[in-house]
Write an enzyme that holds these catalytic residues in place. Structure first.
Site, PDB file in Angstrom:
ATOM      1  N   CYS A  27       0.809  -1.216   0.000  1.00 39.36           N
ATOM      2  CA  CYS A  27       0.000   0.000   0.000  1.00 39.36           C
ATOM      3  C   CYS A  27       0.839   1.262   0.000  1.00 39.36           C
ATOM      4  O   CYS A  27       2.023   1.253   0.323  1.00 39.36           O
ATOM      5  CB  CYS A  27      -0.890   0.052   1.247  1.00 39.36           C
ATOM      6  SG  CYS A  27      -1.999  -1.331   1.426  1.00 39.36           S
ATOM      7  N   GLY A  54       0.495   0.486  -5.107  1.00 39.91           N
ATOM      8  CA  GLY A  54      -0.729  -0.305  -5.090  1.00 39.91           C
ATOM      9  C   GLY A  54      -1.651   0.112  -6.209  1.00 39.91           C
ATOM     10  O   GLY A  54      -1.930   1.303  -6.365  1.00 39.91           O
ATOM     11  N   ASN A 129      -0.339   0.703   5.684  1.00 39.63           N
ATOM     12  CA  ASN A 129       0.610   0.026   4.807  1.00 39.63           C
ATOM     13  C   ASN A 129       1.298  -1.049   5.627  1.00 39.63           C
ATOM     14  O   ASN A 129       1.864  -0.763   6.682  1.00 39.63           O
ATOM     15  CB  ASN A 129       1.647   1.018   4.266  1.00 39.63           C
ATOM     16  CG  ASN A 129       2.750   0.326   3.480  1.00 39.63           C
ATOM     17  OD1 ASN A 129       2.551  -0.742   2.918  1.00 39.63           O
ATOM     18  ND2 ASN A 129       3.920   0.941   3.445  1.00 39.63           N
ATOM     19  N   GLY A 130       1.242  -2.297   5.164  1.00 42.70           N
ATOM     20  CA  GLY A 130       1.910  -3.389   5.859  1.00 42.70           C
ATOM     21  C   GLY A 130       0.959  -4.500   6.232  1.00 42.70           C
ATOM     22  O   GLY A 130      -0.224  -4.484   5.895  1.00 42.70           O
ATOM     23  N   TYR A 287      13.629  -2.063  -4.963  1.00 39.96           N
ATOM     24  CA  TYR A 287      12.587  -2.092  -5.989  1.00 39.96           C
ATOM     25  C   TYR A 287      11.409  -1.164  -5.742  1.00 39.96           C
ATOM     26  O   TYR A 287      10.963  -0.467  -6.646  1.00 39.96           O
ATOM     27  CB  TYR A 287      12.075  -3.535  -6.123  1.00 39.96           C
ATOM     28  CG  TYR A 287      10.904  -3.708  -7.066  1.00 39.96           C
ATOM     29  CD1 TYR A 287      11.094  -3.730  -8.444  1.00 39.96           C
ATOM     30  CD2 TYR A 287       9.608  -3.850  -6.587  1.00 39.96           C
ATOM     31  CE1 TYR A 287      10.024  -3.887  -9.315  1.00 39.96           C
ATOM     32  CE2 TYR A 287       8.529  -4.012  -7.449  1.00 39.96           C
ATOM     33  CZ  TYR A 287       8.744  -4.032  -8.812  1.00 39.96           C
ATOM     34  OH  TYR A 287       7.696  -4.179  -9.670  1.00 39.96           O
TER      35      TYR A 287
END
Length: 526
Positions: A27, A54, A129-130, A287
């Protein structure tokens, strides 16, 4: 609360089967408090900047002066879900936003964020996020207390923990700092979240710092006197989103920190004592993050270029390659800085070898059978005149399942390359991630099941070599600037009512490398 679920994009087709072979970040989150501005529009552009984190769903929620929450969510890309018509009703003095790729919970509209919950002290909205690494245990504990769940995303576990009054706190007061600290005491990792409450916005980062979150400021004209300005604050997963909206990057939110933004400005608390072994995901450097973002005081692009330089020192071009008959190319987009670094160190010239179609991976249009058979060609086109008759050193950032790199090698060879030597700017991925990245299972990871020579044979390259873990970590850590040096922000933070005053160890810079080593930095209940 106005809740508009835009599910018109449910029929989106990911026409590139190779897209699923890349690791996916879960996210991107964004938040702003600025009563003077059109906060939903600013959140929209912040989310566009975080789109790479995302692409399955997105959403924006606002809180207005009448304590009403307005929310819009939908399946698809940010500019597919939002338009002038559905942004206009999202009025308010603060906003939170989210882009989602599902790693916990199905890819459906019901799991889209922000998630809005009614509490005794008003509505709250959350974006995360996570993955909660102990979500299964926490969910079971809550269910044993009679709590029900409506969605299968672990963000609902967070909302339920925040809705429950911590022991010893006055139930008639919101006590949001204590509630957040209580949640953090229960959940070690891995999360960065923004919480929107009647009292303002809270930014929260787990005590390991596994998922990124940063802080920025924006000077805006005062409502009462436009000749004067007032400083407002924003939170985002990456600094690129802060720059996109014209704000100034201040610093990373620290591990274990709670940042509170409201009408009075900003305050900061320790929600959970930061770990002695911080563990920012190293794949942010490899990345995930945009190259124009900064983390730990250094530009992502520069770090990736250092990875390429280190890779060239460790795994130089074969002796058969010279700067006359060979070229270095990178797989767009995240591998290009490493390719530039490799070329600089090796003396083999860098050139563009592949063009990426950045707009093909999600569409309403169903491809024909003929187009499906084109496979990787729908996403990449070779620059034949640059490749033909050349020995190609192909730089990629990682190999997960190897389907994409195998198809690219076939594509490049078809464009006339005489030799293809693959160099990877990270170590072999041997283990799955459970902390918020969709990185396969052991049996899907080619590095877990095959030797480097077996992988080389499978992908069809003349040679294959990886950056060592030592080389990766040296490339990442050599440029880190402790925040006490890179920003004029004190290391001491205000103490939370439930935790002692703590000094953060800014110089203890460690990272999560579990996907390479299998050494996970936190408890798991998967």
């Amino acid at each position: 609360m106005e809740n508009n679920n835009n599910d018109n994009n449910n029929n989106n087709n990911n026409i590139d089967e190779y897209e699923s072979n890349e690791p996916k970040e879960k996210c991107g989150v964004f938040a702003i408090y600025a009563p003077e501005l059109d906060v939903s529009r600013i959140a929209f552009f912040g989310l566009v900047a975080l789109q790479h984190r995302g692409q399955e769903s997105c959403g924006i929620a606002t809180y207005d002066e009448f304590q009403s929450v307005h929310v819009e969510t939908g399946m698809g890309l940010v500019n597919q879900v939002f338009n002038e018509t559905n942004l206009k009703p999202l009025k308010g003095k603060m906003a939170i936003g989210h882009t989602r790729y599902s790693t916990a919970g199905k890819s459906t509209i019901v799991n889209a964020q922000p998630v809005i919950v009614q509490t005794l002290h008003g509505q709250i909205g959350i974006v995360q996020n996570g993955n909660l690494t102990t979500a299964k245990t926490l969910r079971k504990e809550l269910m044993q207390k009679g709590v029900g769940f409506f969605i299968d995303s672990d963000v609902e576990v967070i909302t339920q923990l925040l809705s429950n009054n911590p022991e010893g706190c006055d139930p008639h007061k919101p006590n949001w700092e204590n509630r957040i600290a209580h949640f953090m005491s229960k959940a070690e990792a891995a999360y960065a979240l923004c919480l929107m409450t009647p009292n303002g916005i809270y930014g929260v980062r787990d005590s390991l710092g596994m998922r990124p979150l940063c802080l920025g400021s924006l000077d805006v004209p005062c409502k009462d006197d436009p000749t004067k300005t007032i400083t407002r604050y924003v939170l985002a997963s990456e600094s690129c989103a802060i720059g996109t909206i014209g704000a100034k990057f201040i610093r990373d939110v620290r591990p274990g920190e709670i940042v509170h933004i409201n009408e009075n400005g900003i305050t900061s608390f320790i929600g959970r004592s930061p770990s002695d072994n911080p563990a920012l995901c190293v794949f942010e450097y490899v990345y995930f993050s945009r190259p124009d973002s900064s983390m730990e005081g250094q530009l992502i692009h520069i770090v990736r270029q250092r990875m390429g330089e280190t890779l060239a020192r460790e795994s130089p071009p074969p002796q058969s390659c010279s700067n006359q008959d060979s070229i270095v190319i990178g797989v767009p987009d995240s591998s290009l800085p490493a390719a530039i670094g490799y070329a600089k160190q090796s003396g083999i010239p860098f050139t563009e070898g592949l063009t990426k179609n950045r707009y093909i991976h999600r569409t309403f249009i169903q491809p024909s059978d003929h187009l499906r058979q084109q496979g990787i060609k729908l996403k990449f086109n070779p620059l034949t005149e640059n490749i033909q008759g050349k020995k190609v050193i192909l730089i990629d950032d990682s190999i997960v399942r190897a389907n994409t790199i195998k198809a690219l090698i076939k594509l490049i060879r078809g464009a006339g390359a005489t030799e293809i030597h693959v160099r990877i700017s990270s170590p072999p991925v041997l283990h799955p991630c459970y902390m918020g990245i969709d990185m396969a299972t052991h049996d899907q990871l080619i590095g877990h099941n095959r030797t480097i020579e077996e992988i080389r044979q499978y992908i069809g390259a003349e040679s294959l070599q990886y950056l060592s873990l030592e080389g990766l970590m040296k490339s990442v850590t050599v440029g880190i600037k402790p925040q006490s040096e890179s920003q004029s922000i004190p290391c001491f933070l205000n103490s939370s009512p439930t935790t002692p005053r703590v000094k953060i160890n800014e110089n203890n810079q460690k990272h999560c490398v579990a996907c390479f080593t299998g050494d996970y930095p936190c408890s798991l209940d998967f």
